[in-house]
Design a protein around this motif. Structure first.
Motif, PDB file in Angstrom:
ATOM      1  N   LEU A  24       0.821  -1.206   0.000  1.00 13.30           N
ATOM      2  CA  LEU A  24       0.000   0.000   0.000  1.00 13.30           C
ATOM      3  C   LEU A  24       0.857   1.260   0.000  1.00 13.30           C
ATOM      4  CD1 LEU A  24      -2.904  -0.914   2.435  1.00 13.30           C
ATOM      5  CD2 LEU A  24      -3.070  -0.492  -0.016  1.00 13.30           C
ATOM      6  N   LYS A  25       1.979   1.200   0.697  1.00 11.31           N
ATOM      7  CA  LYS A  25       2.889   2.350   0.737  1.00 11.31           C
ATOM      8  C   LYS A  25       3.444   2.652  -0.652  1.00 11.31           C
ATOM      9  CE  LYS A  25       6.632   4.502   3.186  1.00 11.31           C
ATOM     10  NZ  LYS A  25       6.059   5.805   2.975  1.00 11.31           N
ATOM     11  N   LYS A  26       3.666   1.628  -1.453  1.00  8.89           N
ATOM     12  CA  LYS A  26       4.137   1.844  -2.825  1.00  8.89           C
ATOM     13  C   LYS A  26       3.101   2.630  -3.628  1.00  8.89           C
ATOM     14  CE  LYS A  26       6.902  -2.364  -3.201  1.00  8.89           C
ATOM     15  NZ  LYS A  26       7.004  -3.669  -3.872  1.00  8.89           N
ATOM     16  N   GLU A  27       1.843   2.329  -3.403  1.00 11.01           N
ATOM     17  CA  GLU A  27       0.767   2.992  -4.133  1.00 11.01           C
ATOM     18  C   GLU A  27       0.458   4.381  -3.569  1.00 11.01           C
ATOM     19  OE1 GLU A  27      -3.769   2.000  -5.501  1.00 11.01           O
ATOM     20  OE2 GLU A  27      -2.436   0.346  -4.968  1.00 11.01           O
ATOM     21  N   TYR A  28       0.677   4.544  -2.263  1.00  9.74           N
ATOM     22  CA  TYR A  28       0.390   5.808  -1.578  1.00  9.74           C
ATOM     23  C   TYR A  28       1.634   6.271  -0.833  1.00  9.74           C
ATOM     24  CZ  TYR A  28      -4.402   4.341  -2.493  1.00  9.74           C
ATOM     25  OH  TYR A  28      -5.552   3.933  -3.105  1.00  9.74           O
ATOM     26  N   PRO A  29       2.543   6.952  -1.519  1.00  6.65           N
ATOM     27  CA  PRO A  29       3.805   7.363  -0.885  1.00  6.65           C
ATOM     28  C   PRO A  29       3.625   8.250   0.349  1.00  6.65           C
ATOM     29  CG  PRO A  29       3.889   7.685  -3.257  1.00  6.65           C
ATOM     30  CD  PRO A  29       2.481   7.314  -2.926  1.00  6.65           C
ATOM     31  N   TYR A  64      -7.510  -5.956  12.772  1.00  7.66           N
ATOM     32  CA  TYR A  64      -6.563  -6.783  13.516  1.00  7.66           C
ATOM     33  C   TYR A  64      -6.715  -8.230  13.083  1.00  7.66           C
ATOM     34  CZ  TYR A  64     -10.494  -8.042  16.568  1.00  7.66           C
ATOM     35  OH  TYR A  64     -11.685  -8.497  17.057  1.00  7.66           O
ATOM     36  N   GLY A  65      -5.688  -9.031  13.416  1.00  2.93           N
ATOM     37  CA  GLY A  65      -5.696 -10.436  12.996  1.00  2.93           C
ATOM     38  C   GLY A  65      -5.233 -10.541  11.556  1.00  2.93           C
ATOM     39  N   ILE A  66      -6.088 -11.020  10.698  1.00  2.00           N
ATOM     40  CA  ILE A  66      -5.758 -11.103   9.273  1.00  2.00           C
ATOM     41  C   ILE A  66      -6.049  -9.740   8.651  1.00  2.00           C
ATOM     42  CG2 ILE A  66      -6.319 -12.195   7.079  1.00  2.00           C
ATOM     43  CD1 ILE A  66      -6.953 -14.737   8.696  1.00  2.00           C
ATOM     44  N   ILE A  67      -5.008  -9.127   8.115  1.00  3.30           N
ATOM     45  CA  ILE A  67      -5.115  -7.777   7.575  1.00  3.30           C
ATOM     46  C   ILE A  67      -5.471  -7.843   6.093  1.00  3.30           C
ATOM     47  CG2 ILE A  67      -3.885  -5.599   7.211  1.00  3.30           C
ATOM     48  CD1 ILE A  67      -4.468  -6.373  10.201  1.00  3.30           C
ATOM     49  N   ASP A  68      -6.552  -7.186   5.761  1.00  6.15           N
ATOM     50  CA  ASP A  68      -7.105  -7.168   4.411  1.00  6.15           C
ATOM     51  C   ASP A  68      -6.691  -5.864   3.720  1.00  6.15           C
ATOM     52  OD1 ASP A  68      -8.748  -7.012   2.174  1.00  6.15           O
ATOM     53  OD2 ASP A  68     -10.586  -6.836   3.327  1.00  6.15           O
ATOM     54  N   PRO A  69      -5.990  -5.940   2.608  1.00  3.52           N
ATOM     55  CA  PRO A  69      -5.525  -4.702   1.968  1.00  3.52           C
ATOM     56  C   PRO A  69      -6.666  -3.795   1.514  1.00  3.52           C
ATOM     57  CG  PRO A  69      -5.118  -6.591   0.543  1.00  3.52           C
ATOM     58  CD  PRO A  69      -5.579  -7.127   1.866  1.00  3.52           C
ATOM     59  N   PHE A  70      -7.791  -4.353   1.143  1.00  6.23           N
ATOM     60  CA  PHE A  70      -8.911  -3.553   0.659  1.00  6.23           C
ATOM     61  C   PHE A  70      -9.505  -2.687   1.775  1.00  6.23           C
ATOM     62  CE2 PHE A  70      -8.699  -7.435  -1.914  1.00  6.23           C
ATOM     63  CZ  PHE A  70      -8.343  -6.860  -3.119  1.00  6.23           C
ATOM     64  N   THR A  71      -9.632  -3.258   2.963  1.00  7.31           N
ATOM     65  CA  THR A  71     -10.166  -2.501   4.104  1.00  7.31           C
ATOM     66  C   THR A  71      -9.228  -1.360   4.480  1.00  7.31           C
ATOM     67  OG1 THR A  71     -11.285  -4.469   4.934  1.00  7.31           O
ATOM     68  CG2 THR A  71     -10.904  -2.685   6.514  1.00  7.31           C
ATOM     69  N   ILE A  72      -7.943  -1.651   4.517  1.00 11.14           N
ATOM     70  CA  ILE A  72      -6.950  -0.627   4.874  1.00 11.14           C
ATOM     71  C   ILE A  72      -6.948   0.479   3.821  1.00 11.14           C
ATOM     72  CG2 ILE A  72      -4.510  -0.159   5.338  1.00 11.14           C
ATOM     73  CD1 ILE A  72      -5.881  -1.939   7.443  1.00 11.14           C
ATOM     74  N   GLU A  73      -6.979   0.094   2.551  1.00 12.65           N
ATOM     75  CA  GLU A  73      -6.960   1.081   1.469  1.00 12.65           C
ATOM     76  C   GLU A  73      -8.213   1.966   1.498  1.00 12.65           C
ATOM     77  OE1 GLU A  73      -5.867   1.370  -3.232  1.00 12.65           O
ATOM     78  OE2 GLU A  73      -6.773  -0.492  -2.528  1.00 12.65           O
TER      79      GLU A  73
END
Length: 81
Positions: A24-29, A64-73
């Protein structure tokens, strides 16, 4: 925008979550990741010990637990606007 990432040593879920956050950091510097090992402070161990990995944004628990990239994004996008 800053993410606080609570983790601990030898935690496979934490390693997976870190990879998600780095992608995600690569996509959002503008995204910064403050990684905190819960074993460094008793209060972190007490609060997050059974939940890790934990991702917070602006003091708000995101996942928390299993981290989902879509939720974080999605949460990151809301924080930008």
């Amino acid at each position: 925008m800053e993410i606080t990432f609570y983790t601990r040593n030898q935690c496979p879920l934490c390693q997976d979550a870190k990879l998600v956050l780095l992608e995600l950091k690569k996509e959002y510097p503008a995204l910064t990741i403050d990684e905190r090992n819960i074993e460094e402070k008793d209060e972190w161990t007490e609060k997050y010990g059974l939940m890790i990995p934990v991702v917070e944004m602006n003091g708000e628990l995101i996942q928390y637990g299993i981290i989902d990239p879509f939720t974080i994004e999605e949460r990151f996008k809301k924080g930008i606007n």
